[in-house]
Write an enzyme that holds these catalytic residues in place. Sequence first.
Site, PDB file in Angstrom:
ATOM      1  N   CYS A 113      -9.987  -1.631  -0.250  1.00 36.61           N
ATOM      2  CA  CYS A 113     -10.727  -0.579   0.439  1.00 36.61           C
ATOM      3  C   CYS A 113     -11.496  -1.157   1.637  1.00 36.61           C
ATOM      4  O   CYS A 113     -10.890  -1.481   2.648  1.00 36.61           O
ATOM      5  CB  CYS A 113     -11.623   0.175  -0.532  1.00 36.61           C
ATOM      6  N   HIS A 216      -8.038   1.641  -4.656  1.00 42.16           N
ATOM      7  CA  HIS A 216      -8.824   0.813  -5.577  1.00 42.16           C
ATOM      8  C   HIS A 216      -8.006   0.455  -6.818  1.00 42.16           C
ATOM      9  O   HIS A 216      -8.146   1.101  -7.861  1.00 42.16           O
ATOM     10  CB  HIS A 216     -10.105   1.553  -5.986  1.00 42.16           C
ATOM     11  N   GLU A 218      -8.431  -1.833  -8.923  1.00 44.09           N
ATOM     12  CA  GLU A 218      -9.276  -2.220 -10.066  1.00 44.09           C
ATOM     13  C   GLU A 218      -9.712  -1.014 -10.880  1.00 44.09           C
ATOM     14  O   GLU A 218     -10.173  -1.173 -12.027  1.00 44.09           O
ATOM     15  CB  GLU A 218     -10.497  -3.022  -9.572  1.00 44.09           C
TER      16      GLU A 218
END
Length: 253
Positions: A113, A216, A218
């Site tokens: 990001c 994202h 994660e």
Amino acid sequence: MAPTIGITTYHTNANWRGWSEEGALLPWTYVKSIRNNGGRPVLLPPGGDVSEAEATVAVLDGIVIAGGGDINPAIYGAIKHEKTDVNAPDRDSWELAVAEAAVRQGVPLLGICRGHQMLNVACGGTLHQHVPDLVGHEQHSGPSHGFGKHKVRVTAGTIVSSILPGGEFFEVPTHHHQAVEMIGTGLTAVAWADDGIVEAIESTTPGEFLVGVQWHPEQGEDPRLFRALIAAAEMHYADRTVEASLPPLLAGA
């Protein structure tokens, strides 16, 4: 030994045992994503200068530049948009120095990001400061305190497509209102949303792992980008170990 992966952090106030104090903070999902996929995470707090960034990157096997707030547009020569929120000058300068050092030293890097945007800026690229101005919707932003979803498509025959599906749209977690505009030197765009926003960039140098993704990973359930970073970090560690064992005249050859 597991490769050592540095992850950049926020510098912000936090509540500690009932009082407020400055802290270097990071969502735990980043730590888990590195540790659970074979890496050894270490945190890289903001505030260091260029020489510290160079020395730090030199002893790392890989780097994650994490997500966060907007980058100061003065860094890439732009006037601040009314929707741009600039509030982390020490993080801006630190992550810029870390990204530039990683590019110079050939250390594997995954930008997420804001980190994807910082990699682009470090290579001389620019950013769109407010995506809704371009696409006419808020789908990329997600909810104000969480992550939305949208689809991206990766170009076949690229580093990212060797990690993730190429040539087809798939859903990713998202929360951003800025995006890559002009691509930095030595990078190329390799993934897009269905509205044309650049969603991933990578190095044009064969064998070099410099990858940025606007989403994202994660926050999702697909670990493959982290596994790929850690595999590249293992190779970098092996190369660095071999070079360190060579006589001085051969080490720089």
